[in-house]
Design a protein around this motif. Structure first.
Motif, PDB file in Angstrom:
ATOM      1  N   ASN A 278      41.493  21.148 -19.160  1.00  0.00           N
ATOM      2  CA  ASN A 278      40.210  20.671 -19.658  1.00  0.00           C
ATOM      3  C   ASN A 278      39.565  21.690 -20.593  1.00  0.00           C
ATOM      4  OD1 ASN A 278      37.861  18.686 -19.395  1.00  0.00           O
ATOM      5  ND2 ASN A 278      36.895  20.599 -18.799  1.00  0.00           N
ATOM      6  N   SER A 282      40.921  19.532 -23.788  1.00  0.00           N
ATOM      7  CA  SER A 282      39.882  18.509 -23.970  1.00  0.00           C
ATOM      8  C   SER A 282      38.591  19.074 -24.548  1.00  0.00           C
ATOM      9  CB  SER A 282      39.598  17.800 -22.640  1.00  0.00           C
ATOM     10  OG  SER A 282      40.651  16.911 -22.328  1.00  0.00           O
ATOM     11  N   ASN A 414      41.190  11.071 -18.401  1.00  0.00           N
ATOM     12  CA  ASN A 414      40.762  12.471 -18.354  1.00  0.00           C
ATOM     13  C   ASN A 414      41.666  13.372 -19.191  1.00  0.00           C
ATOM     14  OD1 ASN A 414      41.917  11.599 -15.372  1.00  0.00           O
ATOM     15  ND2 ASN A 414      43.047  13.289 -16.265  1.00  0.00           N
ATOM     16  N   GLY A 415      41.919  12.955 -20.429  1.00  0.00           N
ATOM     17  CA  GLY A 415      42.696  13.838 -21.286  1.00  0.00           C
ATOM     18  C   GLY A 415      43.538  13.158 -22.331  1.00  0.00           C
ATOM     19  N   TYR A 441      37.556  17.335 -14.953  1.00  0.00           N
ATOM     20  CA  TYR A 441      37.391  16.865 -16.330  1.00  0.00           C
ATOM     21  C   TYR A 441      35.916  16.910 -16.672  1.00  0.00           C
ATOM     22  CZ  TYR A 441      37.467  13.661 -20.336  1.00  0.00           C
ATOM     23  OH  TYR A 441      37.324  13.092 -21.572  1.00  0.00           O
TER      24      TYR A 441
END
Length: 707
Positions: A278, A282, A414-415, A441
């Motif tokens: 994350n 991200s 989540n990504g 996340y």
């Protein structure tokens, strides 16, 4: 060692064919005999004979390599003919003595490869095969395989011959037992940033496509932990592509973002790894995506007057996986709530990520049957197959959401590059992350986080982050559908009839833990009438290595059936010793719904668990009393079995082993009582879960929890 006479006879037969060969067809015949030997004989047995040279007369082993080299050179290459990739089977048998006769062929293949002198893609494949086989015959065995890997990975996957090459890799890399280390070394070269940037854009995409669609699926490469050794190379490429001013780079970045997420997601075993992902992927990417949306003036959400507010769910693809089962069950109950239906409508926006799998028309229809519109415009770009534009998909979904006037966006992703891009570009006034297990996340454009993994609490903390608990009452068709007994019995016959079956269903990476396997093996050593079913896909090879390092004799009691029908295997497994430190998720809940015996290692202390449950009982006392009455039990009895019956919950590893022994040793009556008590708890939970989940969700979308 006593050599297998059949192997010796086969070697003698192949030698005779070669000795008498005077054309390519006869050499092809010898190769086919060799392939037949590999198909029907354990590779270890063949290698043992070649290593020991026992039982083979007239120096046939020594002559074997020379015969193949001479005949291939004299009757094929010297006449300008080509050979099929099947000749790479010689990797197993050719010695590593230098043979300079093949150097000229290597130079010819290399000098004409990839567009030099106007060759096309089909011809490139033939040149790759020639260069690889010539290297093997020249005594450079590993170099030949590396040459093949790194160059075939640059080929356009959409041409016909590429399909043949992919099939060859999936079949023969397993038979040849190509070491994963050779793959890592080979693929690392074109992934080096200077080499990568020198490639044409399509070859760069091909390089990732071949990793994901082909090499990842080689049986002993699948989910191998050493894939993560490539992460620094992937990351460097990703960072280079993160240029907010360049749409072509951002398009590539979105795909690489997805690729890294997929590869890492199948290898990660801890929230800490996801936290690093994350932070490094991200969070860095969404800053750039947000800037891109500003530079290119992408549409922004605006208030549109309409009869109902629109809640959008963003899905990676439409398939029957655990997130779908949770989401469908919740939406089905939610749409029965009159207050919700008066004010809101739901739309599902599909990213249609074909790289993971095709969409399932049955799943799409299941949403539509609930009255939910499925927006599937991204699938239009899948006509380009694995070369589809992820930026084009992201932009079309974004524009559609803004045009539709989406008020609330809920993303369970989540990504993925596309989902991160859409969230970063801000397409809705309220943007919500629904966690299905990734609790770390965290990007700036998320307004609130929710999860159904909440232990019946409205407010929960996972990994230091706050979540709103949205309980979900799972639809019965998912967790305990009717299965004819004869189907269960036929599947059970695959395993020893006199054994107690321990087992789990889910991603195998969750059991790839020395601590868990050590506990399991200790238990199975004490209970000799047990076997273990590790059901699911994953890194079987590494898990077997760990089992062998603890107790090699236990390998024969571990079964790896691959993907299984959980509706059937939930009735075959007798005892579910849950994995740790990574626990099973929906599959465990599904098993529990069938009344199975489970032991879980709690992440709470006994005191914290007791307090949490006491608070929950006090907060839901009236509803619990009603549900207890419906079940025909007293409130005091319910509290007792909820708070004091912890034989199926352990609080440390020693406690886990102790309680596992008790459960395995317990008599039929004790097991039946435990099963009945859990049934009471589950039924009461389910009644409360539905209402609590809907009420909590309504509070979220009414912005009670949004800061």
């Amino acid at each position: 060692m006593i050599p297998n006479p059949l192997i010796q006879n086969c070697i003698t037969n192949i030698s005779n064919i070669l000795n008498n060969a005077n054309n390519k067809q006869q050499i092809d015949s010898a190769i086919n005999e060799l392939l037949n030997l590999i198909e029907n004989t354990p590779l270890k047995d063949i290698k043992d004979i070649f290593d020991s040279k026992q039982g083979v007369e007239n120096n046939e082993i020594d002559d074997f390599c020379g015969l193949f080299k001479n005949k291939i050179y004299d009757l094929i290459f010297s006449k300008g003919d080509i050979v099929s990739p099947l000749y790479m089977i010689l990797y197993l048998f050719i010695d590593e003595k230098e043979d300079k006769r093949f150097e000229n062929l290597i130079q010819i293949a290399d000098s004409n490869l990839f567009g030099k002198n106007g060759v096309n893609e089909e011809e490139n494949i033939m040149l790759i095969e020639l260069g690889s086989i010539a290297r093997i015959l020249a005594g450079k065995k590993d170099e030949g395989i590396k040459h093949y890997i790194k160059n075939i990975s640059l080929i356009d996957m959409q041409i016909h011959s590429a399909n043949k090459s992919a099939s060859f890799i999936l079949n023969f890399f397993q038979k040849l037992e190509i070491p994963f280390e050779i793959f890592i070394q080979a693929i690392s070269e074109p992934l080096e940033i200077s080499c990568f940037l020198s490639l044409e854009a399509k070859r760069r995409r091909s390089l990732f496509n071949w990793q994901l669609q082909v090499f990842w699926n080689v049986k002993h490469f699948f989910n191998h932990r050493d894939w993560l050794r490539l992460y620094p190379l992937w990351e460097k490429i990703f960072y280079t592509l993160l240029d907010a001013s360049d749409s072509k780079k951002i398009d590539e970045a979105l795909y690489v973002h997805f690729f890294i997420y997929h590869m890492c997601g199948n290898s990660f075993t801890s929230q800490e790894q996801w936290k690093d992902f994350n932070k490094n992927i991200s969070q860095k990417a969404t800053l750039v995506y947000e800037k891109f949306s500003q530079i290119f003036n992408l549409p922004k959400p605006k208030l549109i007057k309409k009869p109902k507010k629109i809640i959008a769910f963003l899905r990676d693809r439409l398939v029957e996986n655990s997130p779908y089962k949770v989401e469908y069950s919740f939406l089905k109950d939610l749409l029965e709530n009159s207050s919700f239906k008066e004010s809101y409508e739901i739309k599902i926006y599909n990213m249609s990520i074909i790289e993971k799998s095709d969409d399932d028309a049955v799943i799409k229809k299941s949403y539509e049957d609930l009255g939910i519109e499925v927006i599937d415009i991204a699938s239009n770009f899948n006509r380009d197959g694995y070369y589809n534009s992820h930026l084009a998909k992201a932009l079309c979904i974004l524009e559609k959401m803004v045009t539709d006037g989406v008020d609330i966006l809920i993303s369970p992703n989540n990504g993925y590059g596309i989902s991160d891009f859409i969230l970063a570009s801000r397409v809705a006034m309220t943007q919500i992350f629904w966690s299905h297990g990734n609790f770390v996340y965290d990007i700036p454009q998320i307004d609130v986080k929710i999860t159904h993994i909440c232990g019946n609490s409205t407010l929960v903390k996972h990994e230091g982050y706050e979540f709103i608990g949205v309980n979900v009452k799972m639809d019965k068709k998912f967790y305990n559908p009717f299965i004819p007994i004869e189907i269960i019995q036929n599947e059970r016959k695959k395993y020893p009839s006199n054994k107690i079956i321990l087992g789990l269903i889910g991603r195998l990476t969750k059991i790839d833990s020395i601590a868990y396997l050590q506990m399991l093996i200790t238990l199975m050593e004490e209970y000799c009438d047990t076997i273990f079913l590790a059901c699911g896909n994953g890194n079987v090879h590494q898990i077997k290595e760990k089992i062998a390092s603890i107790n090699p004799s236990m390998l024969e009691r571990f079964y790896f059936p691959g993907y299984v029908n959980s509706s059937i295997y939930g009735h075959i497994i007798d005892f579910w010793p849950d994995s740790f430190p990574m626990q099973q998720g929906e599959s465990k809940i599904e098993f529990n719904a069938k009344g199975g015996m489970i032991l879980t290692l709690s992440k709470e202390s006994l005191q914290d668990r007791t307090k949490r449950l006491e608070d929950w009982v006090n907060n839901n006392l009236k509803t619990i009393e009603i549900e207890c009455k419906n079940q025909g039990i007293s409130l005091d009895f319910f509290k007792k079995i909820l708070l004091q019956e912890v034989s199926y919950v352990a609080f440390n590893e020693d406690d886990y082993l102790k309680k596992a022994r008790i459960l395995l040793s317990s008599n039929k009556e004790t097991k039946q009582n435990l099963k009945q008590n859990k049934e009471f708890i589950r039924n009461i939970y389910e009644g409360i879960r539905k209402n609590q989940g809907i009420n909590s969700f309504l509070e979220v979308i009414c912005k009670k929890w949004i800061k």
